[in-house]
Design an enzyme around this catalytic site. Structure first.
Site: not given
Length: 313
Positions: A19, A38, A75, A102, A174, A178, A208
């Protein structure tokens, strides 16, 4: 065709693959200069040869297409490194205009089996990672606005998930992270609106590396058709939310995948009960809430599992 993001700079976290990569490429295609973040260091590819690393590979792809991009391998869940990420954008481009959060990881397990480290790791990368970058980007925009004496341009696009909306049973860490991101987004939207900054969250569904196990049973189309779960379905919405055209979109949550965008309505009060004296007693609560919930569908909770059935019409 005019480029809606020309002259603007952006950070996309977790942009080495999936993504984030698609989002970084889209922002660059629309004219933005992009810092591709990243986490990790350059390594070696499958042949044993030295590799530049995913972030630099995406940045190089943007530059090869005529755009402007730099790689950053810090990070975002580390407070200091997140500050350095924002500072690098300001130092390189003079200002930061767009922040797309993201970066994330998965450590799926049922709540009764989850280890403390699995909980902490997911909350750290997703929720703290979002906060860290927002913290320093927000300070930058506030300072610029005060110096200018007027609102400035700022856009935040955060990444939530349908796991939060639907209450994914095997992802308590998770789903919690979120859900926290949605709360962080609406709080940020209210705090920064007067400075000209918008903050919105998306719930993307995409195939992904991180979700390959989640969507392992979903077949890809045969032929040359675009996979309904391709990240490229999500990236245009991020480009729009990052643009001047989305100035009036703020504090919103949108589900996006497979050629479909759905606006999620805010929670609304379903019922209200008032005590007959200063405060409720146990007996009175049993008398009013008992019948109310007895008439509700079995298994219905605050979770909105119906979002999982959304698809392009």
């Amino acid at each position: 065709m005019p480029l809606p993001l020309k002259g603007l700079s952006a950070i996309v976290t977790g942009a080495g693959r999936g993504l984030g990569r698609a989002e970084a490429l889209e922002l660059a295609r629309l004219g933005a200069a992009v810092i591709v973040n990243d986490y990790g260091q350059p390594g070696r590819d499958g042949t044993g040869e030295a590799s530049a690393g995913p972030a630099e590979e995406v940045a190089a792809e943007i530059r090869a297409a005529g755009g402007t991009a730099l790689a950053h391998t810090g990070d975002v869940a580390d407070f200091r490194q997140a500050r350095e990420l924002v500072e690098s954008a300001v130092a390189e481009f003079g200002k930061l205009d767009i922040l797309v959060n993201n970066a994330g990881i998965l450590r799926d397990r049922m709540v009764f089996s989850m280890a403390e480290e699995e909980w902490d790791a997911v909350l750290r990368v997703h929720l703290k990672g979002h906060f860290n970058t927002i913290r320093f980007a927000a300070a930058h925009w506030r300072e610029r606005s005060k110096r200018a004496g007027e609102p400035v341009f700022g856009r935040i696009v955060n990444t939530s998930s349908e796991a939060f909306l639907a209450g994914s049973a095997g992802q308590p860490n998770y789903a919690a992270a979120k859900g926290g991101i949605v709360g962080l987004t609406t709080s940020t939207a209210l705090a920064l609106g007067k400075y000209g900054v918008t903050a919105n969250a998306i719930c993307p569904r995409a195939r992904t590396r991180m979700t390959e196990d989640v969507f392992a049973g979903v077949e890809q189309p045969s032929g040359n058709g675009l996979d309904p779960l391709a990240p490229e379905h999500v990236a245009p919405l991020v480009g729009y939310l990052a643009s001047p055209a989305a100035a009036h979109v703020n504090g919103q949550l949108l589900v996006v995948h497979g050629g479909m965008v759905a606006v999620v309505e805010r929670p609304r009060v379903a019922a209200r009960f008032d005590s007959k004296q200063d405060t409720f007693t146990y007996e009175e609560l049993e008398a009013v809430l008992g019948p109310y919930y007895a008439d509700r569908p079995t298994g219905e909770t605050f979770a909105a599992a119906e979002v999982l059935g959304l698809k392009r019409g």
